[in-house]
Design an enzyme around this catalytic site. Sequence first.
Site, short mmCIF file in Angstrom:
data_model
loop_
_atom_site.label_atom_id
_atom_site.label_comp_id
_atom_site.label_asym_id
_atom_site.label_seq_id
_atom_site.Cartn_x
_atom_site.Cartn_y
_atom_site.Cartn_z
N ARG A 99 0.84 -1.20 0.00
CA ARG A 99 0.00 0.00 0.00
C ARG A 99 0.87 1.24 0.00
NH1 ARG A 99 -5.26 1.87 2.32
NH2 ARG A 99 -5.31 4.05 1.64
N ARG A 109 -5.48 0.77 -4.73
CA ARG A 109 -4.53 0.30 -3.72
C ARG A 109 -4.49 -1.22 -3.68
NH1 ARG A 109 -8.49 3.55 -1.98
NH2 ARG A 109 -10.18 2.67 -0.78
N ASP A 112 -6.37 -2.31 1.62
CA ASP A 112 -6.98 -1.33 2.50
C ASP A 112 -7.61 -2.12 3.65
OD1 ASP A 112 -7.84 1.23 3.34
OD2 ASP A 112 -9.82 0.87 2.47
N ASP A 114 -9.91 -1.46 7.01
CA ASP A 114 -10.69 -0.52 7.81
C ASP A 114 -11.16 -1.20 9.08
OD1 ASP A 114 -10.58 1.63 6.01
OD2 ASP A 114 -12.30 0.88 4.88
#
Length: 177
Positions: A99, A109, A112, A114
Amino acid sequence: MKIKYAQKRCSKKIYFKMNKIYLLIGGNLGDRKKNISQAENILSKALGKIIFSSAIYETAPWGFQHENYFLNKAICIETRFDAKKVLEICLQTEEKLGRKRTDGNYAARTMDIDILFFNDELIETEHLTIPHPQLHKRKFVLAPLAEIASNLEHPVFQKRISVLLHECSDILEVRKL
């Protein structure tokens, strides 16, 4: 909330609270499935046991245009770490998987990660907001999350994930692979 213990050499038991975290992992660059698999492997070794894992879902990029669709997956992990340490490990994992952070705008990307929920806590710091502030607006988050935690209640909206998914106005198609 589970309480686990570790036994020290001198037979003393040390108790610690296990935190339940929900993460969304995914990306749209490189070998997307391999990246998700590697992220799961790294996170399980660094944070703790993955107790729930959704299927992989495919969707168009949200908030920007790109020819590569995203693959995403929701996971739930039991960890002894606090939210700050979880964020640190997630950022390190993204970096290990290639990343490259940009100026803050949405971009393509490789990975990711989250943090969607940390127990049922509300956390707001300069670098971290939990629950994720946009999750209720994004089908690509809600669909895999509903698969593993449809009855989980959002602590701000006081609604189950299945209800948030049903009410979501996001028009992007989310396809389960």
